[in-house]
Structures are given as C-alpha cells and as structure tokens.
Design an enzyme around this catalytic site. Structure first.
Site, PDB file in Angstrom:
ATOM      1  N   ASP A 123     -55.948  56.045  34.823  1.00  0.00           N
ATOM      2  CA  ASP A 123     -55.667  54.710  34.288  1.00  0.00           C
ATOM      3  C   ASP A 123     -54.275  54.677  33.659  1.00  0.00           C
ATOM      4  OD1 ASP A 123     -56.275  52.033  33.834  1.00  0.00           O
ATOM      5  OD2 ASP A 123     -57.133  52.418  31.853  1.00  0.00           O
ATOM      6  N   GLY A 149     -61.633  46.945  27.764  1.00  0.00           N
ATOM      7  CA  GLY A 149     -62.968  47.190  28.282  1.00  0.00           C
ATOM      8  C   GLY A 149     -63.527  48.545  27.919  1.00  0.00           C
ATOM      9  N   LYS A 184     -61.101  55.074  17.425  1.00  0.00           N
ATOM     10  CA  LYS A 184     -61.493  54.411  18.671  1.00  0.00           C
ATOM     11  C   LYS A 184     -63.002  54.394  18.775  1.00  0.00           C
ATOM     12  CE  LYS A 184     -60.810  54.081  23.638  1.00  0.00           C
ATOM     13  NZ  LYS A 184     -60.022  54.503  24.817  1.00  0.00           N
ATOM     14  N   LEU A 226     -55.919  47.403  16.045  1.00  0.00           N
ATOM     15  CA  LEU A 226     -54.687  47.636  16.797  1.00  0.00           C
ATOM     16  C   LEU A 226     -54.763  47.105  18.218  1.00  0.00           C
ATOM     17  CD1 LEU A 226     -53.879  51.302  15.673  1.00  0.00           C
ATOM     18  CD2 LEU A 226     -52.804  49.188  14.864  1.00  0.00           C
TER      19      LEU A 226
END
Length: 344
Positions: A132, A19, A38, A15
């Site tokens: 982030d 980093g 992930k 997907l």
C-alpha cells in the site's frame, strides 16, 4: 472521538483516519513524550479479522529496524480498545510536499526515492511486502527524511520467505477481496493475483511518476476505469511534462511500471542502484539539476529538444555535451574528454 485518555496516554488530537485505522496524537505521561496511537475505526473495533490485521501490522513494523521506517513502541489493550503506539513523526506527507514544491527537482526526487527504496529493500529482506505504498503513507520529517508508514496491508513475501506459520495478511484467494489504494496498485494486485514484493516496485514507479510530473500515471473517472487503465494503458512519457529530467530517470520509472513483474526491477536493491547512478553522476559533475542551462538558436535559453546542447559545469571547467549522451551514464574519463570543447 474516543475517550480523552487510554491508560497513561492523554489523547491530544486526531491525526488522520482511513479504512485500515485511525491515528491519534497522544502524550505518554510515563515517559513525557508524544506518540502516535493507531486503532481500528469504531465499526471494526470488535471485528476479529480487522483486529488480527492491526496486530499483524504492529508485528510487521516491529520486525523492521530502519531509519526510514516508523518505529513501533508497543501493542496494548485498554477499555476494550486494541491499539499500538509508535513514534510521532512531525512533518508533512509526501503528497503535501509534492504540491508545495512543484515542480519537484531531480535532486529532491532522489533524496526521497533512494531512502524509501532502501527501506522497502529492508522490509523485503525480512519477508515483508508493503502493498500500500503511496504518497499519503510517506512522511517527510523535520530533518527532511522520508519515513514509510502504515503497514496495514503488509504481506509475507512468497519469494523471499519469512515465517510461514504466521501469515501477515489474509490472502486474496482466501478473502476474495482486492485491498489497497487503487491508483497505486500493480496490475497483479488489481487482478487479485498472488503477490510478491515486485508489486511494491510498481507502486514506487507510480510515486516517482507523480512526484516528477505532478499527476498520476493512470487517471480516470471511476475506480473501475482506473483499474482498467492500470491493466491496459501505458502512461504518457514523463518528459512530456518534465523535459528537464534525464532520459535515464524516465527509463527507471518505465521499468518500474512494466505490466509484467518479470519485466520490472526484480529487487529494491537493483532499483536503488540505478537511482544512485544518477545521483552519483550529478555529484561527480559538481552540479545540481537546476544548474543545467539549455542554449538554442542565437544563444537563447530554450526547453530541451533532441538536438539541444547543454553547457554543464565540470568542477570549474565548461563542458559541452548532448543532454541524452550525458545522462546515458558516461564515465568521468569520457566527460573529461569534452573539456577541450569549452568556450565554443
């Protein structure tokens, strides 16, 4: 490409990657559902610091229970690969949504911004700063709900607390590194200073500015120049590009983008309250932002200017008021007093 399966997860497709990790779509054969996996990029798969960060991200997400934050299911190890499973969100990233719907209307901006800010508030109350936040980390799901992803840089908030025995990230002071997505970083994040959750408020301001204007507030040709702009420059007023937006919205974004954390909104709750005021006023008037019609000389429609008056539908009444006056959050009682001006 990794192996075709991990434990009872059949890998379907990749997907995305960055980093901080790679994300795959997979089929959970035990529960007959699709999930997202992930894991670290191959070059960092055995690195202790990156493995610890991956586990910290999983713990950060697991500590939160909010409809606008992705849900994590498990952390697992298989074939010497550490990964975590989370819900697969079918939809589009906010940056894609913004491009496809440009210019994004005020009602669309509020429908996305308010839940996102509410989700950040929930994270902050649990002692977690995202650090982030950017359009690529916000998904718009099939039900048009925004969902915050990727807590890979999450940090324990030194103001609101949290479990001090278990830091959620390596501090800047300890690592000597500046981490994050540069165009969305706060000035203090650019400097590598100690952070609290007000850094997320700045990032929200950048996201709001970009949604509204179609461009980032701080632009340059190199990362170093972008950082310099964030530290030094003030972005062009949003209403230069979007004169249809209210002054009150521009003021909210400007406050989010203050260089000094003490000058910004101090909490996500304060920011949400001001966004809710704009939405509440629109709902009270029984109108959508697209219903605003400007009338200039000789009755022609015209872009907004300081002297332009706007005809606003007030639940079946016609009211006449100055645009900036209206979006200065006047009360319903004051707006009703304008009704005798109808028909002029």
């Amino acid at each position: 490409m990794i192996t075709k399966s991990l434990a009872h997860y059949k890998i379907i497709e990749k997907l995305g990657a960055g980093g901080m990790g790679e994300v795959y779509l997979a089929e959970d054969s035990r529960l007959d559902r699709r999930v997202a996996l992930k894991m670290l990029p191959p070059q960092f798969a055995a690195d202790p610091e990156h493995l610890a960060r991956l586990r910290r991200e999983a713990k950060a997400i697991a500590a939160l229970n909010h409809p606008n934050i992705v849900t994590i299911f498990s952390v697992e190890d298989e074939q010497d690969i550490t990964f975590f499973t989370m819900e697969w969100i079918e939809g589009q990233r906010l940056d894609s949504f913004t491009s496809a719907n440009s210019p994004v209307t005020l009602s669309q901006i509020l429908a996305i911004a308010i839940p996102v800010v509410d989700a950040l508030g929930a994270a902050h109350r649990n002692g977690i700063c995202h650090r982030d936040l950017k359009p690529a980390n916000i998904m718009i799901d099939a039900e048009h709900r925004p969902r915050i992803l990727d807590f890979g840089l999450a940090q324990q908030n030194p103001i609101t607390g949290g479990n001090k025995a278990e830091q959620l990230t390596v501090s800047f002071e300890a690592s000597g590194k500046i981490t994050g997505s540069i165009p969305y970083m706060s000035p203090e994040q650019c400097r590598g200073s100690k952070l609290d959750c007000r850094t997320d408020i700045f990032s929200v301001g950048v996201v709001l500015y970009e949604m509204a204007s179609g461009k980032r507030p701080f632009c340059a040709d190199s990362p170093a120049e972008i950082i310099s702009s964030i530290l030094r420059d003030h972005p062009a007023p949003i209403r230069q590009a979007r004169p249809d937006l209210p002054v009150s919205f521009e003021n909210i974004v400007n406050r989010c983008l203050e260089k000094e954390p003490s000058s910004r909104y101090q909490t996500a709750e304060e920011l949400r309250a001001d966004l809710e005021k704009i939405r509440g006023t629109l709902q009270t008037l029984g109108m959508q932002p697209g219903e605003i019609v400007a009338h200039g000389p000789e009755g022609r429609s015209t872009p907004y200017s300081g002297s332009t008056s706007f005809y606003l539908p007030l639940r079946g009444m016609a009211g006449l008021c100055n645009f900036e006056w209206f979006f200065g959050m006047k009360t319903w009682g004051e707006l009703k007093e304008m009704a005798p001006l109808a028909g002029r």
